[in-house]
Design a protein around this motif. Structure first.
Motif, PDB file in Angstrom:
ATOM      1  N   ALA A  42       0.831  -1.206   0.000  1.00  0.00           N
ATOM      2  CA  ALA A  42       0.000   0.000   0.000  1.00  0.00           C
ATOM      3  C   ALA A  42       0.865   1.255   0.000  1.00  0.00           C
ATOM      4  O   ALA A  42       0.541   2.258  -0.654  1.00  0.00           O
ATOM      5  N   MET A  43       1.967   1.226   0.745  1.00  0.00           N
ATOM      6  CA  MET A  43       2.891   2.358   0.773  1.00  0.00           C
ATOM      7  C   MET A  43       3.475   2.606  -0.610  1.00  0.00           C
ATOM      8  O   MET A  43       3.547   3.754  -1.080  1.00  0.00           O
ATOM      9  N   GLU A  44       3.877   1.562  -1.286  1.00  0.00           N
ATOM     10  CA  GLU A  44       4.452   1.714  -2.628  1.00  0.00           C
ATOM     11  C   GLU A  44       3.447   2.307  -3.597  1.00  0.00           C
ATOM     12  O   GLU A  44       3.786   3.172  -4.427  1.00  0.00           O
ATOM     13  N   GLU A  45       2.199   1.874  -3.490  1.00  0.00           N
ATOM     14  CA  GLU A  45       1.150   2.430  -4.347  1.00  0.00           C
ATOM     15  C   GLU A  45       0.894   3.900  -4.029  1.00  0.00           C
ATOM     16  O   GLU A  45       0.671   4.715  -4.928  1.00  0.00           O
ATOM     17  N   ALA A  46       0.948   4.256  -2.749  1.00  0.00           N
ATOM     18  CA  ALA A  46       0.721   5.642  -2.352  1.00  0.00           C
ATOM     19  C   ALA A  46       1.804   6.551  -2.921  1.00  0.00           C
ATOM     20  O   ALA A  46       1.517   7.680  -3.363  1.00  0.00           O
ATOM     21  N   PHE A  47       3.027   6.089  -2.940  1.00  0.00           N
ATOM     22  CA  PHE A  47       4.108   6.898  -3.526  1.00  0.00           C
ATOM     23  C   PHE A  47       3.958   7.015  -5.031  1.00  0.00           C
ATOM     24  O   PHE A  47       4.233   8.078  -5.611  1.00  0.00           O
ATOM     25  N   ARG A  48       3.512   5.947  -5.676  1.00  0.00           N
ATOM     26  CA  ARG A  48       3.298   6.040  -7.124  1.00  0.00           C
ATOM     27  C   ARG A  48       2.177   7.025  -7.440  1.00  0.00           C
ATOM     28  O   ARG A  48       2.241   7.773  -8.430  1.00  0.00           O
ATOM     29  N   ALA A  49       1.156   7.055  -6.609  1.00  0.00           N
ATOM     30  CA  ALA A  49       0.061   7.998  -6.818  1.00  0.00           C
ATOM     31  C   ALA A  49       0.540   9.440  -6.663  1.00  0.00           C
ATOM     32  O   ALA A  49       0.051  10.341  -7.347  1.00  0.00           O
ATOM     33  N   GLU A  50       1.506   9.660  -5.779  1.00  0.00           N
ATOM     34  CA  GLU A  50       1.992  11.022  -5.511  1.00  0.00           C
ATOM     35  C   GLU A  50       3.092  11.458  -6.468  1.00  0.00           C
ATOM     36  O   GLU A  50       3.152  12.623  -6.876  1.00  0.00           O
ATOM     37  N   PHE A  51       3.961  10.513  -6.854  1.00  0.00           N
ATOM     38  CA  PHE A  51       5.146  10.880  -7.633  1.00  0.00           C
ATOM     39  C   PHE A  51       5.184  10.270  -9.030  1.00  0.00           C
ATOM     40  O   PHE A  51       6.172  10.456  -9.736  1.00  0.00           O
ATOM     41  N   GLY A  52       4.143   9.573  -9.424  1.00  0.00           N
ATOM     42  CA  GLY A  52       4.087   9.037 -10.774  1.00  0.00           C
ATOM     43  C   GLY A  52       4.248   7.534 -10.816  1.00  0.00           C
ATOM     44  O   GLY A  52       4.832   6.923  -9.914  1.00  0.00           O
ATOM     45  N   PRO A  53       3.752   6.898 -11.879  1.00  0.00           N
ATOM     46  CA  PRO A  53       3.713   5.430 -11.947  1.00  0.00           C
ATOM     47  C   PRO A  53       5.078   4.763 -11.993  1.00  0.00           C
ATOM     48  O   PRO A  53       5.194   3.569 -11.710  1.00  0.00           O
ATOM     49  N   ARG A  54       6.120   5.515 -12.329  1.00  0.00           N
ATOM     50  CA  ARG A  54       7.447   4.909 -12.409  1.00  0.00           C
ATOM     51  C   ARG A  54       8.259   5.096 -11.131  1.00  0.00           C
ATOM     52  O   ARG A  54       9.401   4.655 -11.047  1.00  0.00           O
ATOM     53  N   ALA A  55       7.670   5.730 -10.135  1.00  0.00           N
ATOM     54  CA  ALA A  55       8.375   5.949  -8.871  1.00  0.00           C
ATOM     55  C   ALA A  55       8.460   4.648  -8.074  1.00  0.00           C
ATOM     56  O   ALA A  55       7.479   3.917  -7.943  1.00  0.00           O
ATOM     57  N   SER A  56       9.639   4.372  -7.552  1.00  0.00           N
ATOM     58  CA  SER A  56       9.851   3.197  -6.701  1.00  0.00           C
ATOM     59  C   SER A  56      10.258   3.675  -5.317  1.00  0.00           C
ATOM     60  O   SER A  56      11.255   4.403  -5.177  1.00  0.00           O
ATOM     61  N   ALA A  57       9.511   3.287  -4.290  1.00  0.00           N
ATOM     62  CA  ALA A  57       9.759   3.776  -2.934  1.00  0.00           C
ATOM     63  C   ALA A  57      10.298   2.667  -2.048  1.00  0.00           C
ATOM     64  O   ALA A  57       9.833   1.522  -2.108  1.00  0.00           O
ATOM     65  N   TYR A  58      11.267   3.023  -1.226  1.00  0.00           N
ATOM     66  CA  TYR A  58      11.908   2.080  -0.316  1.00  0.00           C
ATOM     67  C   TYR A  58      11.927   2.690   1.079  1.00  0.00           C
ATOM     68  O   TYR A  58      12.595   3.710   1.307  1.00  0.00           O
ATOM     69  N   ALA A  59      11.191   2.087   1.991  1.00  0.00           N
ATOM     70  CA  ALA A  59      11.106   2.615   3.355  1.00  0.00           C
ATOM     71  C   ALA A  59      12.448   2.512   4.060  1.00  0.00           C
ATOM     72  O   ALA A  59      13.184   1.529   3.890  1.00  0.00           O
ATOM     73  N   MET A  60      12.769   3.539   4.820  1.00  0.00           N
ATOM     74  CA  MET A  60      14.040   3.603   5.544  1.00  0.00           C
ATOM     75  C   MET A  60      13.787   4.049   6.987  1.00  0.00           C
ATOM     76  O   MET A  60      12.733   4.589   7.312  1.00  0.00           O
ATOM     77  N   PHE A  61      14.811   3.874   7.821  1.00  0.00           N
ATOM     78  CA  PHE A  61      14.710   4.303   9.213  1.00  0.00           C
ATOM     79  C   PHE A  61      14.908   5.804   9.371  1.00  0.00           C
ATOM     80  O   PHE A  61      14.262   6.447  10.176  1.00  0.00           O
ATOM     81  N   ASN A  62      15.854   6.374   8.615  1.00  0.00           N
ATOM     82  CA  ASN A  62      16.197   7.778   8.833  1.00  0.00           C
ATOM     83  C   ASN A  62      16.687   8.433   7.544  1.00  0.00           C
ATOM     84  O   ASN A  62      16.979   7.758   6.549  1.00  0.00           O
ATOM     85  N   GLY A  63      16.784   9.761   7.599  1.00  0.00           N
ATOM     86  CA  GLY A  63      17.144  10.515   6.417  1.00  0.00           C
ATOM     87  C   GLY A  63      18.574  10.316   5.976  1.00  0.00           C
ATOM     88  O   GLY A  63      18.868  10.308   4.772  1.00  0.00           O
ATOM     89  N   THR A  64      19.496  10.165   6.916  1.00  0.00           N
ATOM     90  CA  THR A  64      20.888   9.910   6.546  1.00  0.00           C
ATOM     91  C   THR A  64      20.991   8.612   5.761  1.00  0.00           C
ATOM     92  O   THR A  64      21.689   8.535   4.737  1.00  0.00           O
ATOM     93  N   GLY A  65      20.277   7.603   6.211  1.00  0.00           N
ATOM     94  CA  GLY A  65      20.276   6.335   5.485  1.00  0.00           C
ATOM     95  C   GLY A  65      19.705   6.466   4.091  1.00  0.00           C
ATOM     96  O   GLY A  65      20.249   5.918   3.120  1.00  0.00           O
ATOM     97  N   ALA A  66      18.604   7.202   3.965  1.00  0.00           N
ATOM     98  CA  ALA A  66      18.002   7.392   2.649  1.00  0.00           C
ATOM     99  C   ALA A  66      18.952   8.142   1.725  1.00  0.00           C
ATOM    100  O   ALA A  66      19.066   7.819   0.532  1.00  0.00           O
ATOM    101  N   ASN A  67      19.641   9.149   2.249  1.00  0.00           N
ATOM    102  CA  ASN A  67      20.601   9.893   1.433  1.00  0.00           C
ATOM    103  C   ASN A  67      21.757   9.011   0.977  1.00  0.00           C
ATOM    104  O   ASN A  67      22.145   9.016  -0.191  1.00  0.00           O
ATOM    105  N   VAL A  68      22.318   8.251   1.909  1.00  0.00           N
ATOM    106  CA  VAL A  68      23.482   7.430   1.588  1.00  0.00           C
ATOM    107  C   VAL A  68      23.118   6.321   0.606  1.00  0.00           C
ATOM    108  O   VAL A  68      23.832   6.074  -0.376  1.00  0.00           O
TER     109      VAL A  68
END
Length: 347
Positions: A42-68
């Protein structure tokens, strides 16, 4: 236990009740681990709805991790990241990108935290020179560490320039929601539509308990993300509880309501103090952060009663940050104390 309202960071804020409810709702029975659960789908679908059908979302613990992890998708050991000197990856992530990825950060001075095409142009003369780290990624923050926002056109100009020279555009979106509210547009308008390749999506500063995401917007980069997330120690075993938070924020525009309130409180705060003698704004208020200069004595007095950070000690500039749960009463009480502290310096 109840603490006085902090104006130091939106990281100090609590968790939105809808996010708590989503976590509780996910706490039923057993579910497959590591993202093999319906909440993550459901989270992946929600990101595609917000950022477009080709968006791939990967849940992370924190922003530093997402950046790295995001930067790691495109950086080689001899590559460099071009970023503002004030960038969070440079000033507040303990050298994580350089230590973990082995890449070089090339920092560019700015007046307001924002890179320009002209500032980037002077950094590309080393392309092809084996004696220099090779520019590979342009990294910007939305909003910037100075609380300012890039317009969609400004982001698009940076993306076009980067892509024309074989570079990627990365956006640290720790306060992405606040920028969308201030610019009165969708989050996709200055990310997907503007040509951003990699996005770190911030949830924690917008009402989540602890949830960020890497959003891959450029096709072809998503395949290694699963492996780099695990290698980067950002793969949650019980991921449903992280995913549920992100889905809650993206449902019924909760992210927008939270950011809208936080921004409104920042404007209320700025409006309440800028008429005072000896007070001026270092940067325009374009998000949920206010950067006023104050008399030095007033800063010391206020810090006896309130929690906030000094941004520039030499110029007596402080940073005040509001959040989704900052109330008008919180702001008004703080403004009253600021006014008293400042006016006492002139009597």
């Amino acid at each position: 236990m109840r603490f006085p309202k902090s104006f130091a960071s939106d990281n100090h804020a609590g968790v939105h009740p809808d996010v708590i409810a989503a976590i509780v709702e996910a706490n039923v029975s057993d579910a497959p681990a590591y993202g093999g659960d319906p909440w993550t789908r459901a989270m992946e679908e929600a990101f595609r709805a917000e950022f477009g059908p080709r968006a791939s979302a990967y849940a992370m613990f924190n922003g530093t991790g997402a950046n790295v992890v995001g930067l790691g998708l495109v950086l080689r050991s001899y590559d460099a990241v071009l970023c503002p000197a004030s960038a969070h990856i440079n000033t507040n992530e303990c050298g994580a990108a350089e230590r973990v990825l082995g890449a070089k950060l090339v920092t560019i001075p700015t007046d307001d935290g924002k890179l320009t095409v002209e500032a980037l142009r002077g950094q590309l003369s080393v392309l092809g020179d084996e004696h220099h780290s090779q520019p590979r990624v342009v990294s910007i923050s939305q909003v910037t560490e100075c609380g300012t926002c890039y317009t969609p056109d400004e982001v698009a100009a940076l993306a076009d320039f980067a892509h024309a020279h074989g570079l990627f555009l990365h956006m640290d979106g720790a306060r992405l929601a606040n920028a969308a509210v201030e610019l009165d547009c969708s989050m996709g308008a200055f990310t997907t539509d503007a040509g951003v390749d990699l996005l770190s999506f911030g949830g924690t500063k917008n009402g989540a308990m602890g949830a960020e995401a890497l959003v891959v917007l450029s096709p072809g980069l998503e395949a290694p993300a699963l492996f780099l997330r695990k290698q980067g120690m950002q793969l949650a075993s019980k991921m449903r509880f992280v995913s549920a938070q992100l889905t809650a924020l993206l449902t019924n525009d909760l992210w927008r309501r939270n950011a809208s309130h936080a921004n409104a409180m920042a404007h209320r705060l700025a409006d309440g103090v800028t008429d005072l003698p000896g007070v001026g704004l270092r940067y325009p208020v374009q998000s949920n952060a206010v950067f006023p200069s104050l008399p030095e004595k007033a800063i010391a007095d206020l810090q006896q009663r309130h929690l906030f950070h000094v941004w520039n000690e030499a110029e007596h500039v402080v940073r005040w940050v509001t959040a989704f749960d900052t109330s008008p009463e919180d702001v008004d009480a703080f403004v009253a104390d600021v006014r008293q502290a400042v006016l006492s310096c002139f009597t």
